[in-house]
Motif scaffolding. Sequence first.
Motif, PDB file in Angstrom:
ATOM      1  N   HIS A  44       0.843  -1.199   0.000  1.00 35.98           N
ATOM      2  CA  HIS A  44       0.000   0.000   0.000  1.00 35.98           C
ATOM      3  C   HIS A  44       0.875   1.245   0.000  1.00 35.98           C
ATOM      4  O   HIS A  44       2.057   1.216   0.379  1.00 35.98           O
ATOM      5  CB  HIS A  44      -1.006   0.014   1.149  1.00 35.98           C
ATOM      6  CG  HIS A  44      -0.441   0.092   2.524  1.00 35.98           C
ATOM      7  ND1 HIS A  44       0.283   1.160   3.003  1.00 35.98           N
ATOM      8  CD2 HIS A  44      -0.538  -0.777   3.546  1.00 35.98           C
ATOM      9  CE1 HIS A  44       0.615   0.943   4.252  1.00 35.98           C
ATOM     10  NE2 HIS A  44       0.139  -0.229   4.612  1.00 35.98           N
ATOM     11  N   ILE A  45       0.285   2.335  -0.448  1.00 37.41           N
ATOM     12  CA  ILE A  45       0.983   3.608  -0.520  1.00 37.41           C
ATOM     13  C   ILE A  45       0.034   4.695  -0.034  1.00 37.41           C
ATOM     14  O   ILE A  45      -1.104   4.787  -0.474  1.00 37.41           O
ATOM     15  CB  ILE A  45       1.495   3.887  -1.955  1.00 37.41           C
ATOM     16  CG1 ILE A  45       2.228   5.240  -2.019  1.00 37.41           C
ATOM     17  CG2 ILE A  45       0.392   3.818  -2.989  1.00 37.41           C
ATOM     18  CD1 ILE A  45       3.012   5.430  -3.319  1.00 37.41           C
ATOM     19  N   SER A  46       0.525   5.490   0.894  1.00 38.52           N
ATOM     20  CA  SER A  46      -0.328   6.507   1.501  1.00 38.52           C
ATOM     21  C   SER A  46      -0.323   7.794   0.674  1.00 38.52           C
ATOM     22  O   SER A  46       0.434   7.949  -0.294  1.00 38.52           O
ATOM     23  CB  SER A  46       0.152   6.810   2.920  1.00 38.52           C
ATOM     24  OG  SER A  46       1.335   7.619   2.862  1.00 38.52           O
ATOM     25  N   ARG A  47      -1.155   8.702   1.117  1.00 37.64           N
ATOM     26  CA  ARG A  47      -1.242   9.993   0.455  1.00 37.64           C
ATOM     27  C   ARG A  47       0.082  10.751   0.526  1.00 37.64           C
ATOM     28  O   ARG A  47       0.389  11.557  -0.353  1.00 37.64           O
ATOM     29  CB  ARG A  47      -2.346  10.808   1.151  1.00 37.64           C
ATOM     30  CG  ARG A  47      -2.830  11.979   0.407  1.00 37.64           C
ATOM     31  CD  ARG A  47      -3.967  12.591   1.163  1.00 37.64           C
ATOM     32  NE  ARG A  47      -4.261  13.916   0.674  1.00 37.64           N
ATOM     33  CZ  ARG A  47      -5.042  14.775   1.294  1.00 37.64           C
ATOM     34  NH1 ARG A  47      -5.619  14.442   2.424  1.00 37.64           N
ATOM     35  NH2 ARG A  47      -5.262  15.955   0.786  1.00 37.64           N
ATOM     36  N   LEU A  48       0.868  10.481   1.566  1.00 36.91           N
ATOM     37  CA  LEU A  48       2.165  11.133   1.732  1.00 36.91           C
ATOM     38  C   LEU A  48       3.297  10.342   1.105  1.00 36.91           C
ATOM     39  O   LEU A  48       4.459  10.723   1.231  1.00 36.91           O
ATOM     40  CB  LEU A  48       2.450  11.356   3.221  1.00 36.91           C
ATOM     41  CG  LEU A  48       1.463  12.263   3.946  1.00 36.91           C
ATOM     42  CD1 LEU A  48       1.840  12.385   5.421  1.00 36.91           C
ATOM     43  CD2 LEU A  48       1.417  13.646   3.298  1.00 36.91           C
ATOM     44  N   GLY A  49       2.953   9.235   0.449  1.00 40.19           N
ATOM     45  CA  GLY A  49       3.989   8.468  -0.228  1.00 40.19           C
ATOM     46  C   GLY A  49       4.662   7.415   0.613  1.00 40.19           C
ATOM     47  O   GLY A  49       5.670   6.837   0.205  1.00 40.19           O
ATOM     48  N   VAL A  50       4.109   7.146   1.806  1.00 38.55           N
ATOM     49  CA  VAL A  50       4.680   6.088   2.644  1.00 38.55           C
ATOM     50  C   VAL A  50       4.244   4.743   2.074  1.00 38.55           C
ATOM     51  O   VAL A  50       3.060   4.513   1.837  1.00 38.55           O
ATOM     52  CB  VAL A  50       4.217   6.227   4.100  1.00 38.55           C
ATOM     53  CG1 VAL A  50       4.757   5.078   4.937  1.00 38.55           C
ATOM     54  CG2 VAL A  50       4.663   7.567   4.666  1.00 38.55           C
ATOM     55  N   ILE A  51       5.191   3.850   1.891  1.00 40.61           N
ATOM     56  CA  ILE A  51       4.944   2.566   1.229  1.00 40.61           C
ATOM     57  C   ILE A  51       5.219   1.409   2.179  1.00 40.61           C
ATOM     58  O   ILE A  51       6.176   1.447   2.966  1.00 40.61           O
ATOM     59  CB  ILE A  51       5.831   2.438  -0.030  1.00 40.61           C
ATOM     60  CG1 ILE A  51       5.383   3.444  -1.102  1.00 40.61           C
ATOM     61  CG2 ILE A  51       5.783   1.025  -0.590  1.00 40.61           C
ATOM     62  CD1 ILE A  51       6.303   3.504  -2.307  1.00 40.61           C
ATOM     63  N   HIS A  52       4.379   0.403   2.060  1.00 38.10           N
ATOM     64  CA  HIS A  52       4.575  -0.837   2.826  1.00 38.10           C
ATOM     65  C   HIS A  52       4.397  -2.012   1.881  1.00 38.10           C
ATOM     66  O   HIS A  52       3.479  -2.025   1.058  1.00 38.10           O
ATOM     67  CB  HIS A  52       3.561  -0.932   3.968  1.00 38.10           C
ATOM     68  CG  HIS A  52       3.544  -2.270   4.621  1.00 38.10           C
ATOM     69  ND1 HIS A  52       4.483  -2.651   5.559  1.00 38.10           N
ATOM     70  CD2 HIS A  52       2.719  -3.343   4.447  1.00 38.10           C
ATOM     71  CE1 HIS A  52       4.230  -3.892   5.935  1.00 38.10           C
ATOM     72  NE2 HIS A  52       3.160  -4.331   5.297  1.00 38.10           N
ATOM     73  N   TYR A  53       5.282  -2.999   2.010  1.00 38.60           N
ATOM     74  CA  TYR A  53       5.189  -4.233   1.232  1.00 38.60           C
ATOM     75  C   TYR A  53       5.061  -5.430   2.167  1.00 38.60           C
ATOM     76  O   TYR A  53       5.668  -5.464   3.243  1.00 38.60           O
ATOM     77  CB  TYR A  53       6.433  -4.439   0.376  1.00 38.60           C
ATOM     78  CG  TYR A  53       6.638  -3.436  -0.734  1.00 38.60           C
ATOM     79  CD1 TYR A  53       7.561  -2.411  -0.605  1.00 38.60           C
ATOM     80  CD2 TYR A  53       5.903  -3.528  -1.914  1.00 38.60           C
ATOM     81  CE1 TYR A  53       7.754  -1.491  -1.626  1.00 38.60           C
ATOM     82  CE2 TYR A  53       6.092  -2.619  -2.946  1.00 38.60           C
ATOM     83  CZ  TYR A  53       7.017  -1.600  -2.791  1.00 38.60           C
ATOM     84  OH  TYR A  53       7.207  -0.693  -3.803  1.00 38.60           O
ATOM     85  N   ALA A  54       4.337  -6.426   1.709  1.00 38.13           N
ATOM     86  CA  ALA A  54       4.362  -7.707   2.396  1.00 38.13           C
ATOM     87  C   ALA A  54       5.761  -8.290   2.245  1.00 38.13           C
ATOM     88  O   ALA A  54       6.424  -8.093   1.220  1.00 38.13           O
ATOM     89  CB  ALA A  54       3.330  -8.646   1.791  1.00 38.13           C
ATOM     90  N   ASP A  55       6.197  -9.025   3.246  1.00 39.01           N
ATOM     91  CA  ASP A  55       7.550  -9.601   3.205  1.00 39.01           C
ATOM     92  C   ASP A  55       7.742 -10.480   1.968  1.00 39.01           C
ATOM     93  O   ASP A  55       8.831 -10.540   1.401  1.00 39.01           O
ATOM     94  CB  ASP A  55       7.802 -10.418   4.464  1.00 39.01           C
ATOM     95  CG  ASP A  55       8.010  -9.542   5.686  1.00 39.01           C
ATOM     96  OD1 ASP A  55       7.903 -10.071   6.815  1.00 39.01           O
ATOM     97  OD2 ASP A  55       8.268  -8.330   5.530  1.00 39.01           O
ATOM     98  N   SER A  56       6.683 -11.155   1.566  1.00 40.95           N
ATOM     99  CA  SER A  56       6.783 -12.116   0.467  1.00 40.95           C
ATOM    100  C   SER A  56       7.054 -11.463  -0.887  1.00 40.95           C
ATOM    101  O   SER A  56       7.462 -12.143  -1.834  1.00 40.95           O
ATOM    102  CB  SER A  56       5.500 -12.946   0.385  1.00 40.95           C
ATOM    103  OG  SER A  56       4.386 -12.093   0.189  1.00 40.95           O
ATOM    104  N   VAL A  57       6.844 -10.151  -0.995  1.00 43.38           N
ATOM    105  CA  VAL A  57       7.027  -9.490  -2.297  1.00 43.38           C
ATOM    106  C   VAL A  57       8.128  -8.439  -2.265  1.00 43.38           C
ATOM    107  O   VAL A  57       8.444  -7.852  -3.311  1.00 43.38           O
ATOM    108  CB  VAL A  57       5.710  -8.849  -2.797  1.00 43.38           C
ATOM    109  CG1 VAL A  57       4.583  -9.883  -2.814  1.00 43.38           C
ATOM    110  CG2 VAL A  57       5.323  -7.627  -1.977  1.00 43.38           C
TER     111      VAL A  57
END
Length: 120
Positions: free
Chosen positions: A50-63
Amino acid sequence: QVQLVESGGGTVQAGGSLGLSCVASGTIISIDVMAWYRQAPGKQRELVAHISRLGVIHYADSVKGRFTISRYYTRNTVNLQMNSLKGEDTGVYYCQATGVHDGRTRGDYWGQGIQVTVSS
């Protein structure tokens, strides 16, 4: 009425690449978070990135290290570039938009889903 429409899925061989795109349409002032989820047969839906309005990104460990999420704020679009695909990446991929502000209320929305199949 806000709608999310995904595109770009399909079948690819293991080790290959695919790109997904999701466009949100309707009366939209802003979107807090745009995300990609996936659901493999017989499994629960899981967050991919996911990516927030401020550009903060999170990935699942698997990807991590294989997938890249990006967002075009003025076009209400979120993309997912998937590289080095594996069989376990197979599933239906869903786009989600949360905190969609239409000028009066905020809501959360899902796309209809798009199939990604990785063959060995």
